[in-house]
Design a protein around this motif. Structure first.
Motif, PDB file in Angstrom:
ATOM      1  N   THR A   3     -11.035  56.423  24.949  1.00 37.11           N
ATOM      2  CA  THR A   3     -11.227  57.664  24.206  1.00 37.11           C
ATOM      3  C   THR A   3     -10.342  58.775  24.745  1.00 37.11           C
ATOM      4  O   THR A   3     -10.187  59.801  24.093  1.00 37.11           O
ATOM      5  CB  THR A   3     -12.695  58.114  24.290  1.00 37.11           C
ATOM      6  N   VAL A   4      -9.780  58.597  25.921  1.00 40.69           N
ATOM      7  CA  VAL A   4      -8.918  59.621  26.500  1.00 40.69           C
ATOM      8  C   VAL A   4      -7.446  59.261  26.338  1.00 40.69           C
ATOM      9  O   VAL A   4      -6.585  59.875  26.932  1.00 40.69           O
ATOM     10  CB  VAL A   4      -9.240  59.846  27.996  1.00 40.69           C
ATOM     11  N   GLU A   5      -7.168  58.278  25.502  1.00 47.46           N
ATOM     12  CA  GLU A   5      -5.773  57.927  25.260  1.00 47.46           C
ATOM     13  C   GLU A   5      -5.046  59.097  24.606  1.00 47.46           C
ATOM     14  O   GLU A   5      -5.586  59.805  23.758  1.00 47.46           O
ATOM     15  CB  GLU A   5      -5.691  56.703  24.353  1.00 47.46           C
ATOM     16  N   THR A   6      -3.807  59.305  24.982  1.00 49.39           N
ATOM     17  CA  THR A   6      -2.997  60.333  24.366  1.00 49.39           C
ATOM     18  C   THR A   6      -1.702  59.717  23.862  1.00 49.39           C
ATOM     19  O   THR A   6      -1.227  58.723  24.396  1.00 49.39           O
ATOM     20  CB  THR A   6      -2.639  61.463  25.356  1.00 49.39           C
ATOM     21  N   VAL A   7      -1.178  60.284  22.816  1.00 46.90           N
ATOM     22  CA  VAL A   7       0.099  59.861  22.284  1.00 46.90           C
ATOM     23  C   VAL A   7       1.022  61.073  22.360  1.00 46.90           C
ATOM     24  O   VAL A   7       0.648  62.172  21.966  1.00 46.90           O
ATOM     25  CB  VAL A   7      -0.021  59.371  20.834  1.00 46.90           C
ATOM     26  N   GLY A   8       2.219  60.876  22.856  1.00 44.10           N
ATOM     27  CA  GLY A   8       3.120  62.000  23.035  1.00 44.10           C
ATOM     28  C   GLY A   8       3.600  62.032  24.470  1.00 44.10           C
ATOM     29  O   GLY A   8       3.369  61.114  25.246  1.00 44.10           O
ATOM     30  N   ARG A   9       4.228  63.091  24.847  1.00 39.45           N
ATOM     31  CA  ARG A   9       4.885  63.139  26.148  1.00 39.45           C
ATOM     32  C   ARG A   9       3.929  63.511  27.267  1.00 39.45           C
ATOM     33  O   ARG A   9       3.437  64.638  27.326  1.00 39.45           O
ATOM     34  CB  ARG A   9       6.047  64.114  26.094  1.00 39.45           C
ATOM     35  N   THR A  10       3.662  62.551  28.109  1.00 33.43           N
ATOM     36  CA  THR A  10       2.996  62.794  29.381  1.00 33.43           C
ATOM     37  C   THR A  10       4.012  62.471  30.459  1.00 33.43           C
ATOM     38  O   THR A  10       4.510  61.343  30.532  1.00 33.43           O
ATOM     39  CB  THR A  10       1.750  61.901  29.538  1.00 33.43           C
ATOM     40  N   TRP A  11       4.333  63.434  31.280  1.00 30.34           N
ATOM     41  CA  TRP A  11       5.412  63.252  32.250  1.00 30.34           C
ATOM     42  C   TRP A  11       4.893  62.551  33.495  1.00 30.34           C
ATOM     43  O   TRP A  11       3.890  62.952  34.085  1.00 30.34           O
ATOM     44  CB  TRP A  11       6.027  64.607  32.603  1.00 30.34           C
ATOM     45  N   LEU A  12       5.602  61.501  33.894  1.00 29.65           N
ATOM     46  CA  LEU A  12       5.210  60.762  35.089  1.00 29.65           C
ATOM     47  C   LEU A  12       5.347  61.601  36.346  1.00 29.65           C
ATOM     48  O   LEU A  12       4.677  61.346  37.348  1.00 29.65           O
ATOM     49  CB  LEU A  12       6.036  59.479  35.216  1.00 29.65           C
ATOM     50  N   ARG A  13       6.190  62.626  36.321  1.00 30.66           N
ATOM     51  CA  ARG A  13       6.332  63.492  37.485  1.00 30.66           C
ATOM     52  C   ARG A  13       5.015  64.188  37.828  1.00 30.66           C
ATOM     53  O   ARG A  13       4.826  64.638  38.952  1.00 30.66           O
ATOM     54  CB  ARG A  13       7.430  64.527  37.237  1.00 30.66           C
ATOM     55  N   GLU A  14       4.114  64.278  36.849  1.00 27.25           N
ATOM     56  CA  GLU A  14       2.809  64.879  37.083  1.00 27.25           C
ATOM     57  C   GLU A  14       1.839  63.909  37.742  1.00 27.25           C
ATOM     58  O   GLU A  14       0.740  64.293  38.127  1.00 27.25           O
ATOM     59  CB  GLU A  14       2.219  65.372  35.754  1.00 27.25           C
TER      60      GLU A  14
END
Length: 351
Positions: A3-14
Protein backbone atom coordinates in the motif's frame (compact mmCIF):
# COMPACT_ATOMS: atom_id res chain seq x y z
CA UNK A 1 1.49 -4.97 -3.88
CA UNK A 2 2.37 -2.78 -0.93
CA UNK A 3 0.00 0.00 0.00
CA UNK A 4 3.01 2.29 0.31
CA UNK A 5 4.23 1.64 -3.21
CA UNK A 6 5.05 4.79 -5.14
CA UNK A 7 5.47 5.37 -8.83
CA UNK A 8 7.73 8.18 -9.97
CA UNK A 9 11.11 9.46 -8.96
CA UNK A 10 12.43 8.31 -5.63
CA UNK A 11 16.11 9.14 -5.44
CA UNK A 12 18.43 6.44 -4.16
CA UNK A 13 20.69 9.13 -2.71
CA UNK A 14 18.00 9.54 -0.05
CA UNK A 15 18.45 5.90 0.96
CA UNK A 16 22.23 5.40 0.99
CA UNK A 17 24.80 6.52 3.56
CA UNK A 18 26.94 7.89 0.72
CA UNK A 19 24.01 10.15 -0.22
CA UNK A 20 24.60 9.19 -3.84
CA UNK A 21 22.49 7.46 -6.47
CA UNK A 22 19.97 8.31 -9.15
CA UNK A 23 16.22 7.66 -9.26
CA UNK A 24 14.33 4.39 -8.97
CA UNK A 25 11.45 3.76 -11.35
CA UNK A 26 9.29 2.38 -8.55
CA UNK A 27 9.67 2.21 -4.77
CA UNK A 28 7.97 0.11 -2.09
CA UNK A 29 8.39 -0.33 1.65
CA UNK A 30 7.89 -3.68 3.42
CA UNK A 31 7.10 -3.23 7.10
CA UNK A 32 6.46 -6.89 7.97
CA UNK A 33 8.10 -10.14 6.94
CA UNK A 34 4.91 -11.40 5.30
CA UNK A 35 4.64 -8.19 3.32
CA UNK A 36 8.28 -8.43 2.24
CA UNK A 37 7.79 -11.97 0.91
CA UNK A 38 4.55 -11.01 -0.85
CA UNK A 39 6.08 -7.95 -2.54
CA UNK A 40 9.17 -9.80 -3.80
CA UNK A 41 7.12 -12.78 -4.95
CA UNK A 42 4.74 -10.57 -6.93
CA UNK A 43 7.57 -8.60 -8.51
CA UNK A 44 9.36 -11.82 -9.49
CA UNK A 45 6.18 -13.16 -11.08
CA UNK A 46 5.93 -9.97 -13.10
CA UNK A 47 9.56 -10.20 -14.20
CA UNK A 48 10.33 -6.86 -12.58
CA UNK A 49 13.95 -6.01 -11.67
CA UNK A 50 14.23 -5.72 -7.88
CA UNK A 51 16.75 -3.95 -5.67
CA UNK A 52 16.51 -4.65 -1.93
CA UNK A 53 17.64 -1.82 0.33
CA UNK A 54 18.00 -1.75 4.09
CA UNK A 55 20.14 0.99 5.58
CA UNK A 56 21.97 1.63 2.32
CA UNK A 57 25.33 1.56 4.07
CA UNK A 58 26.96 -0.89 1.66
CA UNK A 59 25.57 0.43 -1.62
CA UNK A 60 27.08 2.46 -4.41
CA UNK A 61 24.30 3.28 -6.88
CA UNK A 62 24.99 4.76 -10.30
CA UNK A 63 23.90 8.27 -11.20
CA UNK A 64 21.34 6.84 -13.62
CA UNK A 65 19.63 5.07 -10.74
CA UNK A 66 17.78 1.77 -10.98
CA UNK A 67 15.30 0.90 -13.72
CA UNK A 68 13.07 -1.30 -11.61
CA UNK A 69 11.48 -1.48 -8.18
CA UNK A 70 13.45 -0.69 -5.05
CA UNK A 71 12.08 -2.48 -2.00
CA UNK A 72 13.11 -0.96 1.31
CA UNK A 73 13.18 -3.57 4.07
CA UNK A 74 11.66 -1.83 7.09
CA UNK A 75 10.90 -4.84 9.27
CA UNK A 76 12.15 -4.55 12.83
CA UNK A 77 12.40 -6.02 16.30
CA UNK A 78 13.87 -9.10 17.93
CA UNK A 79 12.77 -12.13 19.91
CA UNK A 80 12.24 -12.03 23.69
CA UNK A 81 15.54 -13.83 24.24
CA UNK A 82 17.33 -11.43 21.85
CA UNK A 83 18.74 -14.26 19.73
CA UNK A 84 16.63 -13.69 16.61
CA UNK A 85 16.39 -10.32 14.86
CA UNK A 86 14.34 -9.10 11.90
CA UNK A 87 16.24 -8.32 8.72
CA UNK A 88 15.21 -4.67 8.65
CA UNK A 89 16.21 -3.93 12.23
CA UNK A 90 18.82 -1.20 12.72
CA UNK A 91 21.95 -3.20 13.49
CA UNK A 92 23.59 -1.06 16.15
CA UNK A 93 20.33 -0.59 18.06
CA UNK A 94 20.03 -4.37 18.23
CA UNK A 95 23.66 -4.83 19.32
CA UNK A 96 23.17 -2.19 22.03
CA UNK A 97 20.05 -3.98 23.27
CA UNK A 98 21.87 -7.33 23.52
CA UNK A 99 24.67 -5.75 25.54
CA UNK A 100 22.24 -3.94 27.82
CA UNK A 101 20.48 -7.28 28.40
CA UNK A 102 23.76 -8.78 29.63
CA UNK A 103 24.46 -10.82 26.53
CA UNK A 104 27.86 -11.07 24.85
CA UNK A 105 29.07 -11.93 21.37
CA UNK A 106 28.11 -8.97 19.18
CA UNK A 107 29.79 -6.10 21.08
CA UNK A 108 32.79 -5.83 18.73
CA UNK A 109 30.36 -5.24 15.86
CA UNK A 110 28.99 -2.11 17.54
CA UNK A 111 28.58 1.06 15.49
CA UNK A 112 28.37 -0.70 12.14
CA UNK A 113 25.65 1.05 10.11
CA UNK A 114 22.95 -0.76 8.21
CA UNK A 115 20.39 -3.44 8.95
CA UNK A 116 20.66 -6.88 10.49
CA UNK A 117 19.73 -8.75 7.33
CA UNK A 118 22.82 -7.53 5.49
CA UNK A 119 25.27 -8.85 8.08
CA UNK A 120 25.36 -12.50 6.98
CA UNK A 121 25.44 -11.64 3.27
CA UNK A 122 28.87 -10.06 3.46
CA UNK A 123 29.99 -11.76 6.68
CA UNK A 124 30.32 -8.38 8.37
CA UNK A 125 33.34 -8.09 10.62
CA UNK A 126 35.30 -5.63 12.71
CA UNK A 127 37.82 -5.61 15.55
CA UNK A 128 38.51 -9.32 15.37
CA UNK A 129 34.90 -10.50 15.20
CA UNK A 130 32.94 -11.78 12.21
CA UNK A 131 29.28 -12.67 11.88
CA UNK A 132 30.28 -16.22 10.95
CA UNK A 133 31.64 -16.72 14.49
CA UNK A 134 28.29 -16.09 16.16
CA UNK A 135 25.61 -16.81 13.56
CA UNK A 136 23.46 -19.90 13.98
CA UNK A 137 21.04 -19.64 11.05
CA UNK A 138 18.96 -17.34 8.92
CA UNK A 139 15.39 -17.44 7.67
CA UNK A 140 15.48 -16.95 3.92
CA UNK A 141 12.93 -16.45 1.17
CA UNK A 142 14.24 -18.60 -1.69
CA UNK A 143 13.23 -16.72 -4.82
CA UNK A 144 13.74 -19.68 -7.18
CA UNK A 145 11.78 -22.16 -5.07
CA UNK A 146 9.35 -19.44 -3.93
CA UNK A 147 9.45 -20.70 -0.37
CA UNK A 148 10.72 -19.65 3.04
CA UNK A 149 13.37 -21.91 4.54
CA UNK A 150 15.97 -22.00 7.28
CA UNK A 151 19.62 -21.91 6.21
CA UNK A 152 22.32 -22.85 8.70
CA UNK A 153 25.66 -21.12 9.10
CA UNK A 154 27.41 -24.14 7.56
CA UNK A 155 25.35 -23.74 4.39
CA UNK A 156 26.24 -20.08 3.94
CA UNK A 157 29.80 -20.70 2.78
CA UNK A 158 31.31 -17.94 4.88
CA UNK A 159 34.70 -16.50 3.99
CA UNK A 160 36.38 -13.14 4.48
CA UNK A 161 33.68 -10.50 3.85
CA UNK A 162 31.56 -12.86 1.78
CA UNK A 163 29.05 -15.70 1.74
CA UNK A 164 27.19 -17.70 -0.89
CA UNK A 165 24.55 -14.95 -0.88
CA UNK A 166 26.88 -12.08 -1.76
CA UNK A 167 26.66 -10.91 -5.34
CA UNK A 168 23.49 -12.91 -6.01
CA UNK A 169 19.80 -12.15 -5.83
CA UNK A 170 18.77 -15.74 -5.15
CA UNK A 171 17.33 -15.13 -1.69
CA UNK A 172 15.95 -12.53 0.67
CA UNK A 173 17.13 -12.64 4.28
CA UNK A 174 14.09 -12.35 6.55
CA UNK A 175 15.65 -12.82 9.99
CA UNK A 176 18.95 -13.82 11.59
CA UNK A 177 19.59 -16.02 14.62
CA UNK A 178 22.71 -15.73 16.79
CA UNK A 179 24.45 -17.63 19.58
CA UNK A 180 24.94 -15.20 22.46
CA UNK A 181 26.74 -15.66 25.77
CA UNK A 182 24.62 -15.09 28.86
CA UNK A 183 27.41 -14.18 31.29
CA UNK A 184 27.67 -10.52 30.30
CA UNK A 185 31.21 -10.96 28.98
CA UNK A 186 32.51 -10.21 25.52
CA UNK A 187 33.82 -12.71 23.06
CA UNK A 188 37.59 -13.16 23.47
CA UNK A 189 39.28 -9.92 22.41
CA UNK A 190 41.19 -10.78 19.24
CA UNK A 191 42.19 -7.33 17.95
CA UNK A 192 45.35 -5.77 19.35
CA UNK A 193 44.17 -2.15 18.98
CA UNK A 194 41.00 -2.94 20.91
CA UNK A 195 42.93 -4.84 23.58
CA UNK A 196 45.18 -1.81 24.12
CA UNK A 197 42.16 0.46 24.38
CA UNK A 198 40.66 -1.84 27.01
CA UNK A 199 43.92 -2.36 28.88
CA UNK A 200 43.46 -6.10 28.40
CA UNK A 201 45.50 -8.82 26.76
CA UNK A 202 44.55 -10.43 23.47
CA UNK A 203 42.30 -13.39 24.21
CA UNK A 204 40.78 -11.87 27.36
CA UNK A 205 37.04 -11.61 27.92
CA UNK A 206 35.86 -8.32 29.36
CA UNK A 207 32.42 -6.92 30.25
CA UNK A 208 30.52 -6.66 26.97
CA UNK A 209 29.47 -3.11 27.80
CA UNK A 210 33.11 -2.02 28.15
CA UNK A 211 34.03 -3.64 24.86
CA UNK A 212 31.10 -1.94 23.12
CA UNK A 213 32.06 1.51 24.39
CA UNK A 214 35.69 0.97 23.39
CA UNK A 215 34.70 -0.12 19.89
CA UNK A 216 32.37 2.86 19.46
CA UNK A 217 35.15 5.22 20.57
CA UNK A 218 37.60 3.70 18.10
CA UNK A 219 35.07 3.86 15.26
CA UNK A 220 34.18 7.49 16.01
CA UNK A 221 37.84 8.39 15.86
CA UNK A 222 37.94 6.96 12.33
CA UNK A 223 34.70 8.58 11.16
CA UNK A 224 32.98 5.19 11.11
CA UNK A 225 29.91 6.04 13.19
CA UNK A 226 27.18 7.80 11.21
CA UNK A 227 26.85 11.51 11.91
CA UNK A 228 24.85 13.67 9.48
CA UNK A 229 27.02 16.67 10.31
CA UNK A 230 30.31 14.90 9.63
CA UNK A 231 31.14 14.40 5.94
CA UNK A 232 33.70 11.78 6.92
CA UNK A 233 30.74 9.52 7.67
CA UNK A 234 29.11 10.14 4.28
CA UNK A 235 30.62 6.91 3.08
CA UNK A 236 30.02 3.21 2.57
CA UNK A 237 32.46 2.39 5.35
CA UNK A 238 35.60 0.61 4.23
CA UNK A 239 35.49 0.88 0.43
CA UNK A 240 38.12 -1.80 -0.25
CA UNK A 241 38.55 -5.17 1.40
CA UNK A 242 41.95 -6.16 2.76
CA UNK A 243 43.59 -8.10 -0.08
CA UNK A 244 44.45 -11.75 0.43
CA UNK A 245 47.59 -12.98 -1.31
CA UNK A 246 47.64 -16.68 -2.22
CA UNK A 247 50.35 -18.65 -0.42
CA UNK A 248 52.55 -19.32 -3.51
CA UNK A 249 52.63 -15.60 -4.33
CA UNK A 250 53.40 -14.31 -0.83
CA UNK A 251 57.24 -14.20 -1.08
CA UNK A 252 57.23 -12.28 -4.38
CA UNK A 253 54.53 -9.84 -3.30
CA UNK A 254 56.20 -9.09 0.03
CA UNK A 255 59.55 -8.70 -1.71
CA UNK A 256 58.10 -6.14 -4.11
CA UNK A 257 56.44 -4.19 -1.29
CA UNK A 258 59.64 -4.21 0.75
CA UNK A 259 61.62 -3.08 -2.27
CA UNK A 260 59.31 -0.06 -2.61
CA UNK A 261 58.94 1.00 1.02
CA UNK A 262 62.32 -0.12 2.31
CA UNK A 263 63.59 -3.14 4.16
CA UNK A 264 63.15 -1.43 7.53
CA UNK A 265 59.39 -1.05 7.07
CA UNK A 266 57.35 -3.73 8.78
CA UNK A 267 54.66 -4.88 6.33
CA UNK A 268 51.55 -5.77 8.35
CA UNK A 269 50.34 -9.27 7.51
CA UNK A 270 47.61 -11.42 8.98
CA UNK A 271 46.75 -15.12 8.66
CA UNK A 272 44.14 -15.94 6.03
CA UNK A 273 42.75 -19.11 4.49
CA UNK A 274 45.09 -20.11 1.69
CA UNK A 275 47.46 -17.22 2.07
CA UNK A 276 48.18 -13.95 3.83
CA UNK A 277 45.98 -10.90 4.34
CA UNK A 278 47.46 -7.43 3.82
CA UNK A 279 46.20 -4.12 5.16
CA UNK A 280 44.45 -2.15 2.40
CA UNK A 281 44.73 1.09 4.41
CA UNK A 282 48.49 0.60 4.86
CA UNK A 283 48.96 -0.01 1.14
CA UNK A 284 46.84 3.00 0.19
CA UNK A 285 48.81 5.33 2.43
CA UNK A 286 52.18 4.06 1.17
CA UNK A 287 51.03 4.38 -2.41
CA UNK A 288 50.86 8.13 -1.79
CA UNK A 289 47.22 8.62 -0.83
CA UNK A 290 46.98 10.47 2.48
CA UNK A 291 43.91 11.05 4.63
CA UNK A 292 41.73 13.67 2.95
CA UNK A 293 43.19 13.00 -0.51
CA UNK A 294 40.73 14.76 -2.86
CA UNK A 295 38.92 13.42 -5.88
CA UNK A 296 37.32 15.37 -8.74
CA UNK A 297 36.69 18.97 -7.75
CA UNK A 298 37.09 18.15 -4.07
CA UNK A 299 33.51 16.86 -4.11
CA UNK A 300 34.77 13.49 -2.87
CA UNK A 301 37.85 12.55 -0.89
CA UNK A 302 39.39 9.90 1.25
CA UNK A 303 38.17 10.39 4.80
CA UNK A 304 40.24 12.84 6.82
CA UNK A 305 40.24 10.20 9.58
CA UNK A 306 40.66 6.90 7.75
CA UNK A 307 42.14 6.25 4.30
CA UNK A 308 39.95 3.20 3.69
CA UNK A 309 36.74 5.24 3.48
CA UNK A 310 35.80 7.19 0.34
CA UNK A 311 33.53 10.08 1.26
CA UNK A 312 31.03 12.47 -0.31
CA UNK A 313 31.97 16.01 0.71
CA UNK A 314 28.64 17.39 -0.57
CA UNK A 315 27.43 17.89 -4.12
CA UNK A 316 29.24 14.80 -5.40
CA UNK A 317 28.11 12.30 -8.01
CA UNK A 318 28.68 8.57 -8.09
CA UNK A 319 30.94 9.17 -11.10
CA UNK A 320 33.11 11.39 -8.88
CA UNK A 321 33.37 8.68 -6.25
CA UNK A 322 34.25 5.96 -8.75
CA UNK A 323 36.91 8.17 -10.33
CA UNK A 324 38.60 8.49 -6.94
CA UNK A 325 38.22 4.76 -6.29
CA UNK A 326 39.90 3.97 -9.61
CA UNK A 327 42.74 6.36 -8.85
CA UNK A 328 43.39 4.67 -5.51
CA UNK A 329 43.00 1.13 -6.86
CA UNK A 330 45.27 1.78 -9.84
CA UNK A 331 47.85 3.63 -7.72
CA UNK A 332 48.17 0.72 -5.31
CA UNK A 333 48.45 -1.79 -8.15
CA UNK A 334 51.07 0.22 -10.02
CA UNK A 335 53.20 0.63 -6.90
CA UNK A 336 52.84 -2.79 -5.29
CA UNK A 337 51.22 -5.13 -7.82
CA UNK A 338 48.36 -5.78 -5.38
CA UNK A 339 44.77 -5.47 -6.58
CA UNK A 340 42.22 -3.85 -4.29
CA UNK A 341 38.61 -4.97 -4.62
CA UNK A 342 35.55 -2.96 -3.57
CA UNK A 343 33.55 -4.09 -0.57
CA UNK A 344 30.22 -2.34 -1.30
CA UNK A 345 27.66 -3.62 -3.78
CA UNK A 346 27.89 -1.61 -7.01
CA UNK A 347 24.48 -1.09 -8.64
CA UNK A 348 24.31 0.12 -12.25
CA UNK A 349 27.93 1.25 -12.07
CA UNK A 350 31.38 -0.33 -12.09
CA UNK A 351 35.04 0.36 -11.33
Amino acid sequence: MSTVETVGRTWLREHTTLRLGGPARRFAVAETTDELVAIVRKLDEAGEPVLLVGGGSNLVVGDEGFDGTVVRIATGGWSDDFTTVAAGQDWDAYVGATVEAGLGGLECLSGIPGRAGATPIQNVGAYGCEISQVLESIELYDRAAREVRTVTAAELGFAYRTSVLKGTDSGVVLSVRFRLAGDGLSAPVRYAELARRLGAHVGARVPASEAREAVLALRRGKGMVLDAGDHDTWSAGSFFTNPIVAEPDVPNVLARITDVVGADAAVPTYPADGGVKLSAAWLIERAGFAKGHPGPGGRVSLSTKHTLALTNRGGATTADLLALARQVRDGVFERFGVELRPEPLLVNCAL
